[in-house]
Design a protein around this motif. Structure first.
Motif, PDB file in Angstrom:
ATOM      1  N   PHE A1402       0.831  -1.198   0.000  1.00 50.87           N
ATOM      2  CA  PHE A1402       0.000   0.000   0.000  1.00 50.87           C
ATOM      3  C   PHE A1402       0.867   1.250   0.000  1.00 50.87           C
ATOM      4  O   PHE A1402       0.631   2.189  -0.764  1.00 50.87           O
ATOM      5  CB  PHE A1402      -0.925  -0.024   1.221  1.00 50.87           C
ATOM      6  CG  PHE A1402      -1.687   1.257   1.426  1.00 50.87           C
ATOM      7  CD1 PHE A1402      -2.784   1.566   0.616  1.00 50.87           C
ATOM      8  CD2 PHE A1402      -1.306   2.158   2.407  1.00 50.87           C
ATOM      9  CE1 PHE A1402      -3.471   2.757   0.808  1.00 50.87           C
ATOM     10  CE2 PHE A1402      -1.992   3.343   2.594  1.00 50.87           C
ATOM     11  CZ  PHE A1402      -3.085   3.644   1.794  1.00 50.87           C
ATOM     12  N   TYR A1403       1.896   1.280   0.863  1.00 49.61           N
ATOM     13  CA  TYR A1403       2.783   2.434   0.895  1.00 49.61           C
ATOM     14  C   TYR A1403       3.499   2.613  -0.447  1.00 49.61           C
ATOM     15  O   TYR A1403       3.660   3.740  -0.957  1.00 49.61           O
ATOM     16  CB  TYR A1403       3.814   2.300   2.022  1.00 49.61           C
ATOM     17  CG  TYR A1403       3.301   2.800   3.351  1.00 49.61           C
ATOM     18  CD1 TYR A1403       2.995   4.146   3.512  1.00 49.61           C
ATOM     19  CD2 TYR A1403       3.119   1.939   4.430  1.00 49.61           C
ATOM     20  CE1 TYR A1403       2.519   4.610   4.726  1.00 49.61           C
ATOM     21  CE2 TYR A1403       2.650   2.400   5.642  1.00 49.61           C
ATOM     22  CZ  TYR A1403       2.351   3.736   5.794  1.00 49.61           C
ATOM     23  OH  TYR A1403       1.890   4.203   6.982  1.00 49.61           O
ATOM     24  N   GLU A1404       3.939   1.539  -1.073  1.00 45.93           N
ATOM     25  CA  GLU A1404       4.629   1.660  -2.371  1.00 45.93           C
ATOM     26  C   GLU A1404       3.678   2.192  -3.445  1.00 45.93           C
ATOM     27  O   GLU A1404       4.065   2.991  -4.316  1.00 45.93           O
ATOM     28  CB  GLU A1404       5.192   0.295  -2.759  1.00 45.93           C
ATOM     29  CG  GLU A1404       6.367  -0.152  -1.887  1.00 45.93           C
ATOM     30  CD  GLU A1404       6.856  -1.515  -2.273  1.00 45.93           C
ATOM     31  OE1 GLU A1404       6.189  -2.177  -3.112  1.00 45.93           O
ATOM     32  OE2 GLU A1404       7.892  -1.961  -1.734  1.00 45.93           O
ATOM     33  N   TRP A1405       2.432   1.752  -3.380  1.00 46.45           N
ATOM     34  CA  TRP A1405       1.462   2.254  -4.368  1.00 46.45           C
ATOM     35  C   TRP A1405       1.220   3.754  -4.176  1.00 46.45           C
ATOM     36  O   TRP A1405       1.146   4.506  -5.140  1.00 46.45           O
ATOM     37  CB  TRP A1405       0.158   1.485  -4.209  1.00 46.45           C
ATOM     38  CG  TRP A1405      -0.901   1.946  -5.174  1.00 46.45           C
ATOM     39  CD1 TRP A1405      -1.016   1.655  -6.506  1.00 46.45           C
ATOM     40  CD2 TRP A1405      -1.991   2.804  -4.851  1.00 46.45           C
ATOM     41  NE1 TRP A1405      -2.098   2.255  -7.055  1.00 46.45           N
ATOM     42  CE2 TRP A1405      -2.733   2.988  -6.048  1.00 46.45           C
ATOM     43  CE3 TRP A1405      -2.415   3.431  -3.676  1.00 46.45           C
ATOM     44  CZ2 TRP A1405      -3.867   3.789  -6.088  1.00 46.45           C
ATOM     45  CZ3 TRP A1405      -3.548   4.205  -3.750  1.00 46.45           C
ATOM     46  CH2 TRP A1405      -4.259   4.384  -4.925  1.00 46.45           C
ATOM     47  N   ILE A1406       1.109   4.175  -2.918  1.00 48.87           N
ATOM     48  CA  ILE A1406       0.950   5.614  -2.648  1.00 48.87           C
ATOM     49  C   ILE A1406       2.134   6.394  -3.180  1.00 48.87           C
ATOM     50  O   ILE A1406       1.984   7.451  -3.810  1.00 48.87           O
ATOM     51  CB  ILE A1406       0.763   5.847  -1.136  1.00 48.87           C
ATOM     52  CG1 ILE A1406      -0.574   5.246  -0.648  1.00 48.87           C
ATOM     53  CG2 ILE A1406       0.838   7.329  -0.786  1.00 48.87           C
ATOM     54  CD1 ILE A1406      -1.792   5.928  -1.250  1.00 48.87           C
ATOM     55  N   LEU A1407       3.315   5.863  -2.961  1.00 45.36           N
ATOM     56  CA  LEU A1407       4.519   6.584  -3.406  1.00 45.36           C
ATOM     57  C   LEU A1407       4.593   6.640  -4.918  1.00 45.36           C
ATOM     58  O   LEU A1407       5.002   7.664  -5.506  1.00 45.36           O
ATOM     59  CB  LEU A1407       5.763   5.901  -2.837  1.00 45.36           C
ATOM     60  CG  LEU A1407       5.937   6.017  -1.313  1.00 45.36           C
ATOM     61  CD1 LEU A1407       7.136   5.204  -0.854  1.00 45.36           C
ATOM     62  CD2 LEU A1407       6.108   7.470  -0.917  1.00 45.36           C
ATOM     63  N   LEU A1408       4.223   5.538  -5.563  1.00 45.54           N
ATOM     64  CA  LEU A1408       4.268   5.554  -7.024  1.00 45.54           C
ATOM     65  C   LEU A1408       3.237   6.509  -7.609  1.00 45.54           C
ATOM     66  O   LEU A1408       3.432   7.101  -8.678  1.00 45.54           O
ATOM     67  CB  LEU A1408       4.029   4.135  -7.564  1.00 45.54           C
ATOM     68  CG  LEU A1408       5.156   3.120  -7.305  1.00 45.54           C
ATOM     69  CD1 LEU A1408       4.752   1.736  -7.803  1.00 45.54           C
ATOM     70  CD2 LEU A1408       6.445   3.572  -8.005  1.00 45.54           C
ATOM     71  N   GLN A1409       2.117   6.658  -6.896  1.00 46.59           N
ATOM     72  CA  GLN A1409       1.078   7.529  -7.409  1.00 46.59           C
ATOM     73  C   GLN A1409       1.366   9.005  -7.154  1.00 46.59           C
ATOM     74  O   GLN A1409       1.101   9.853  -8.016  1.00 46.59           O
ATOM     75  CB  GLN A1409      -0.275   7.159  -6.777  1.00 46.59           C
ATOM     76  CG  GLN A1409      -0.806   5.798  -7.209  1.00 46.59           C
ATOM     77  CD  GLN A1409      -1.208   5.791  -8.683  1.00 46.59           C
ATOM     78  OE1 GLN A1409      -1.689   6.785  -9.222  1.00 46.59           O
ATOM     79  NE2 GLN A1409      -0.971   4.660  -9.353  1.00 46.59           N
TER      80      GLN A1409
END
Length: 1411
Positions: A1402-1409
């Motif tokens: 979830f954190y990686e997805w937030i960062l990528l977005q």
């Protein structure tokens, strides 16, 4: 043919002439006795002996005596020394008789001859005849001349008249031993004087009273002669070892006297040479020849034994040596100088010793000395007891002492081996030896701290005592205490005379003597037990049956009945002592005591006992038996009974004082008197517990007494002073109780002091007939293995019982031979350092050895297919405690503490002290008290041993919801016995291992302690091979589960209970370790689950070796608990927790977005203008320079990079740095963007620096060169320190877009990736640990670690908190680090791991977005 017949007739004729001539010697002497017709009583008179001639060629013995007086005993004729009386020649015997005023009835038949006068004094009016004996000792065929001469002694009414007991007849002298003390008693014959007080003078004289050896004075008509006091010297062989004891006195002007004739058995002589029969000595040191331990057993050990020691030396190899000659010395010890003898030669030394008073008592010993070159200590085994003449009795202890002749001041270590087994390492050895073989081998090895060693081996032969004889008694039937029985033993044989006979009724010693003249008076028994002992106390036993009729019409209901019975026919007990019937007197009192049940009647009985002073060792046993009998008959024991028993013990102590005064205590611990001493020990045990239970006197009296006791200044003077203080009390009740306490404590303390010899030998109270002693008991038997048989072996000291099956023997036998030997060694000793502190008092060892022919035991033997079981007697009462009673705290003991199983007080005795009454009596039919006694635990006899003397834990439960929790650390394979000693209510008890029991488990437990309990034992054994915690919870028996909301009081409460934790363990000694690493191990022995250990601790072992077992008390550890506490939700904690979680999430997001970028710097450089000659296209080259993560990996110098193309074109670039503010830091990336025409991939790189600043050297991790146009990347993996030299780098690692290439082996790549992931994400050192700095594994920054750690912890705590739900009563007890089941642990682990991955995604997805 007539010639032989003529020779025979001639020889017979000559022989008859010689016989007739020898017979005529006595006839020709014509010995006559002349004396006055009436001989005066108590006055000197003259008796004349005449002879017609005195032969010169033979010796003639003359003996003249009455039944109580030996007048003449001498030899005349051919003698070496002229004996008294002196014969003188005369021409007129009538004239000589006239001069001597002798008017005889017998006529003088010859005038010329010889005469001798004898001064005689007659002290017995019962003498009616004189016996004359003439014999020729050298001519056995000559008939003795015996005559009986009638005499008349003046009939006078002179009083008092004294008579000897047992020894007044010179024809039947009393047989005594020089090494024993002697009691000689007299009585006054039909004297009207009731009390005769005077001084008695005793004289030890020769047989006829001519020579006086010693004089003694007494105040009473008996004398004790100490051992060795009868030793004297006489030059007349006829009088050797015979003496006369003469006593005289004067009362109211009238003189009286008596004579006692003694036949004294002297001791043997033993020559001893230190080192034994064979010895090895060093030729370069002085040879010490020690004969000082040679003994004349007719002397005390401290006396000079011999006048001269005759030493001879010879050598068949070195026969010319001047230092080895005959008569080399006459000293007890001498030293032959060093180098006097030659090495490897043998020298023979002979020692001869002779008794001073009798040269015929002599002994010789031969010692062979082998001279060697190596260093050897000169060692000696010194005999202390039961080892004289290298003989031992298996029924007594052997006591040996080690002695080193040339050790100097060196520190010495000792090793004693008995039959090949190392038993003790002390200077002294005390042991029982019980083996089948007739010889026991004892070896002593001594070693000094400088490495020298020496040894001696002694072979001791078994002395089984007298053999073969038989015993009878006359009469066979009789009445208790009245009939005199005369036992007689005959045909017993021994090499060590004289034999002494000891007579017993049960365990009570009655009498002893050397012949058949002893009388005994018996209680109601079926047999007389007889112990026949030689001079070294090696004994054998026998018995004769008797039929005893009990005393009839014994009236003992009232004091008057008792007294009238004692003074009436047939007893007349008050006159028995005056008439010399001491044995009947004591037995009558003992027999009447068995019929007494009231204290007043017992007082009358003891009034009769006060009429005599007892002073023998046998009377000690009788008084001890009387004390136990009265304690048995007068139960329950109240203050009046207590006072009565104290008076009997006072008489016992006075008897002891007399025994010590005349040095008669030396045999009290040996076989004939062992039962006497043990009876006294039992009396002490009873009195000690009685005095501890008696109420204390006022503080002033108590403090003074205990202070004197503690300071060892307590004596009769202080007791008398305290008695006077008590008598001044106004309160009669306090006065009585104080006097009872004071007298009891004082007499008990006196008995304690007298029993010091018993404590030294470890004697125990009489419980089961066993006698416990210190030392070593050895049992050795060889036999054939029998199938289907259980073997039982009991050691001779009654300490151990060994049990095993034939499978054990089959496992250990050698080959197919079923012949096997078994050795059992019981050792009682202090084990010093290898015992844990709380087990220190334990000192009992058992060693079991099984072998074929030779015992080669070195290490313990594991048993694979069998086990061995043993039972050890442990923890008995000591006869006298060696520590003082604590003055500050008085221990109150219940009446049941007085009781012990199978003791003389048999379970019905109770002591009751009531503060309101003088004495309180309780009936045996009282149901409540009777039940209390029935529930007494026999284990109460087990003494408190170990470090913790008082480990009793007391608990109180006020509410039904109360739970008390205790714990203890239980060693591996150890048994815990929880002994409840008190319980006022029925209790739940729950015991668990490792973890405390839940409260629900306590309520559901079926284990309980009954109400009003006095003894309950719960067993718990740790079968694990490591330490375990054991928890015990206790609550009141009731509703399950109890009401948790309201507190309910215990009905009839509060509930009180007490218990003690008792540890039991069995150990074996690990011999297989190095000497300094050996220890006691539990892992091979398990204690049996037996509740009662009063009869022994039982262990089962799978190891054959040396064992010990413990029973000791340890204190319980109280664990604080709050049972059934109310559980309430704390909303404040929930709000704070939610706020913290939200804040942490926002903070971690901010950290990840703005502070997780690695330090880097990008520099853009146009190099196109510098390459004008080149016609190539312009390419963008990205160069990334990565520093390492190691410490000091940064640099303060300016770094120069040189790039070389394949066409040898070079391009240089310098990274300029300020030393105070460098760019190349630790774990940083420096990015250089070059626009160039010449540099292409592949290329070479040269790295150097200008050595500026404090830290010029730096660590280069790698360099990446990336061509943007061609999408190629060349990687230079460096992992090196860049120092002063130029570092030239080449690399073949060129990657194109989309390439996948594996570097190194798969295992190395897996390991690198795994350890990288572990370091970064497993977080085994997330915050506080250092980075994993290596050449291969990069590390995370610290704040990344903190972020990941907190994130994971929040996830884990949240999931577990949600999964476990709300807190309950039971969940409060659970320690989740120990109580979470494996299934729960596995579920939460997997679930939290998956949740962590999801949050990370979830954190990686937030960062990528959004990043």
């Amino acid at each position: 043919m007539w010639q032989p017949l003529g020779i025979i007739i001639l020889v017979l004729s000559y022989t008859l002439m010689c016989i007739n001539g020898d017979h005529n010697v006595l006839t020709n002497m014509n010995l006559k006795i002349f004396f006055n017709r009436i001989l005066p009583y108590g006055q000197a008179t003259i008796i004349v002996i005449t002879a017609n001639m005195i032969p010169d060629e033979v010796e003639v013995v003359i003996r003249l005596n009455t039944e109580s007086y030996l007048l003449v005993f001498c030899s005349i004729g051919k003698v070496s020394h002229q004996m008294p009386p002196k014969f003188e020649r005369t021409n007129s015997i009538s004239r000589e008789l006239s001069y001597l005023n002798v008017k005889a009835d017998e006529k003088v038949t010859y005038e010329t001859g010889f005469f001798a006068r004898v001064n005689a004094t007659f002290w017995s009016k019962d003498d009616k005849y004189m016996n004359l004996l003439l014999r020729v000792p050298s001519k056995s065929w000559v008939k003795e001349d015996r005559r009986v001469i009638k005499i008349q002694i003046e009939n006078t009414n002179a009083e008092p008249r004294l008579q000897m007991l047992k020894c007044q007849n010179p024809d039947l002298p009393r047989y005594v031993t020089i090494a024993r003390s002697l009691l000689v008693q007299t009585v006054f014959v039909k004297s009207s004087k009731k009390v005769i007080k005077t001084i008695y003078r005793w004289q030890l004289r020769d047989l006829t009273g001519e020579t006086r050896y010693s004089t003694f004075h007494t105040n009473h008509n008996a004398i004790f002669l100490k051992r060795y006091s009868l030793r004297f010297y006489t030059k007349y062989e006829l009088w050797r070892n015979q003496a006369m004891l003469y006593v005289e006195g004067r009362f109211e002007g009238q003189k009286f006297a008596a004579r006692c004739y003694l036949n004294i058995a002297m001791g043997s002589v033993e020559a001893v040479i230190g080192g034994g029969a064979e010895r090895i000595a060093q030729y370069s040191t002085g040879l010490i020849m020690d004969g000082s331990t040679s003994r004349d057993y007719s002397k005390q050990e401290t006396d000079k034994q011999f006048a001269k020691y005759y030493w001879n030396c010879e050598s068949f190899e070195d026969y010319r040596n001047p230092n080895c000659i005959r008569n080399i010395s006459t000293l007890p010890q001498f030293t032959i100088p060093a180098y006097s003898f030659r090495p490897n030669f043998q020298y023979i030394f002979r020692l001869l010793v002779e008794a001073e008073d009798n040269p015929s008592r002599k002994s010789r010993m031969i010692q062979t000395v082998q001279m060697v070159k190596q260093s050897i200590l000169q060692v000696m085994i010194y005999c202390v007891f039961n080892c004289a003449l290298d003989m031992y009795s298996p029924h007594s202890k052997v006591r040996l002492k080690a002695k080193c002749l040339d050790c100097g001041g060196q520190k010495i270590s000792y090793q004693w081996y008995v039959s090949g087994q190392l038993t003790l390492t002390t200077e002294d050895l005390t042991m029982f030896i019980r083996i089948v073989a007739t010889t026991a081998v004892v070896k002593l090895i001594i070693q000094t701290e400088d490495g020298r060693t020496g040894q001696q081996v002694k072979h001791f032969k078994k002395n089984l005592g007298p053999t073969v004889g038989h015993c009878t008694v006359n009469p066979i039937t009789g009445t208790e205490a009245i009939t005199a029985f005369y036992p007689c033993c005959k045909n017993f044989g021994t090499r060590y005379s004289p034999m002494e006979y000891w007579y017993y009724a049960g365990r009570v010693l009655l009498n002893s003597c050397y012949d058949c003249t002893c009388e005994v008076h018996l209680p109601v028994v079926s047999e007389i037990r007889i112990l026949v002992c030689d001079s070294f106390l090696a004994c054998c036993s026998s018995s004769v049956e008797v039929h005893i009729t009990p005393l009839q019409n014994v009236t003992a209901d009232t004091p008057n009945d008792v007294w009238n019975y004692l003074v009436s026919e047939p007893h007349h007990i008050l006159s028995l002592v005056d008439e010399g019937y001491y044995l009947r007197y004591l037995q009558t009192i003992q027999s009447v005591a068995t019929h007494i049940h009231q204290v007043d009647a017992a007082v009358e009985l003891l009034r009769a006992l006060n009429g005599s002073d007892t002073c023998t060792r046998s009377s000690l046993g009788k008084l001890a038996n009387l004390t136990q009998t009265l304690a048995h008959q007068l139960k329950p024991i109240d203050p009046l009974e207590h006072r009565l028993l104290t008076s009997v013990v006072a008489a016992l102590n006075d008897n002891f004082a007399c025994v010590y005064q005349f040095n008669m205590e030396y045999l009290l611990v040996e076989q004939p008197f062992i039962n006497v001493t043990q009876g006294c020990v039992t009396v002490y045990d009873i009195m000690n517990r009685l005095s501890m239970q008696a109420p204390r006197p006022p503080k002033s009296i108590y403090s003074q007494f205990m202070a004197a006791l503690k300071n060892q200044t307590l004596n009769q003077r202080i007791v008398d002073k305290l008695t006077e203080e008590i008598k001044n009390f106004k309160d009669e009740d306090a006065k009585f109780r104080s006097l009872v306490w004071l007298n009891s404590k004082w007499q008990t303390e006196r008995l304690y002091r007298f029993l010091g010899i018993a404590r030294a030998h470890g004697l125990q109270p009489d419980e089961n007939g066993d006698i416990l002693t210190e030392g070593v008991a050895l049992e050795l038997q060889c036999f054939y293995i029998e199938r289907d048989r259980t073997y039982y072996i009991e050691t001779s000291d009654s300490m151990h019982k060994v049990e095993f099956k034939p499978a054990l023997l089959q496992e250990l036998k050698e080959g197919d031979d079923n012949w096997i030997c078994l050795k059992v060694i019981s050792t009682i000793r202090e084990l010093h350092w290898w015992y844990p502190e709380e087990k220190q008092p334990s000192s009992v060892l058992l060693s079991v050895r099984i072998f074929h022919t030779v015992d080669n035991f070195r290490v313990e033997v594991p048993l694979r297919k069998s086990v061995i079981t043993f039972t050890t007697i442990i923890g008995k009462y000591r006869p006298a405690k060696d520590y003082m009673e604590d003055i500050s705290a008085h221990r109150i003991t219940r009446s049941k503490d007085l009781l012990k199983e199978n003791s003389y007080i048999d379970g019905r005795a109770r002591i009751n002290y009531d503060t309101k009454q003088l004495a309180t009596f309780k009936s045996e039919n009282d149901i409540e008290d009777y039940e209390e006694i029935e529930h007494i635990d026999p284990e109460e006899r087990v003494s408190d041993v170990g470090k913790y003397i008082n480990a009793v834990e007391v608990g109180t439960l006020t509410y039904m919801q109360d739970v008390l929790l205790y714990r203890i650390l239980l060693e591996e394979l150890t048994l815990l016995a929880v002994r409840f000693t008190k319980s006022t209510h029925k209790l739940h008890v729950a015991m668990t291992i490792n973890n405390p029991p839940l409260f629900s488990q306590v309520s559901a437990s079926d284990c309980f302690v009954p109400e009003n309990l006095t003894s309950k034992t719960i067993l718990f054994r740790n079968n694990c091979y490591e330490y375990r915690r054991v928890y015990m919870a206790v609550r009141v028996w009731g509703e399950n589960p109890p009401d948790q909301k309201t507190k309910t009081l215990v009905p009839n409460g509060p509930a009180e209970f007490s218990f003690i934790f008792q540890m039991r363990s069995c150990d074996y000694w690990v011999y297989s370790k190095p000497l300094d690493e050996r220890y006691w191990s539990h892992d091979g022995c398990i204690p049996s689950m037996i509740v009662n250990v009063s009869r022994g601790m039982r262990c089962t072992c799978s190891v054959l070796g040396t064992y010990t077992s413990y029973v000791y008390n340890v204190p319980a550890i109280v664990v604080t608990v709050d049972p059934y506490a109310q559980v309430e939700t704390n909303f404040a904690i929930i709000i704070v927790y939610a706020f913290i979680v939200a804040a942490l999430v926002l903070w971690l997001l901010w950290l990840f977005m703005y502070n997780s970028i690695s330090p880097s710097k990008t520099v853009v450089c146009e190099m196109v203008d510098m390459e004008e000659t080149s016609a190539s296209d312009v390419h963008d080259i990205l160069i990334q320079i990565k520093t390492g993560g190691r410490y000091n990996a940064n640099t303060t110098a300016s770094v120069r990079l040189s790039f070389f193309s394949t066409q040898r074109q070079e391009l240089q670039f310098t990274l300029m740095q300020d030393p105070e503010h460098p760019d190349l830091l630790r774990n940083t990336t420096y990015i250089l963007w070059l626009r160039t025409r010449d540099i292409r991939i592949p290329t070479k790189v040269a790295v150097s620096h200008n050595n500026n600043g404090r830290f010029p050297s730096w660590f280069l991790q790698h360099i990446e060169v990336c061509d943007v146009q061609t999408q190629e990347t060349q990687v230079f993996v460096v992992h090196r320190w860049v120092k002063t030299k130029i570092l030239v780098l080449t690399s073949s690692l060129i990657f194109k877009r989309g390439d996948v290439r594996f570097v190194g082996s798969w295992f190395r790549r897996f390991r690198v990736q795994y350890e990288t992931v572990w370091t970064n994400w497993a977080l085994f050192q997330p915050v506080w640990g250092t980075w994993r700095e290596t050449n291969q594994y990069p590390s995370m920054s610290r704040f990344k670690r903190v972020c990941v750690f907190i994130s994971k912890m929040v996830i884990i705590y949240s999931i577990i908190a949600c999964g476990q739900g709300r807190t309950t009563v039971e969940s409060l007890q659970k320690d989740r680090s120990f109580f979470v089941p494996f299934g729960d642990w596995l579920f939460y682990s997997v679930f939290c791991y998956i949740a962590g991955i999801l949050v990370q995604m979830f954190y990686e997805w937030i960062l990528l977005q959004y990043a």
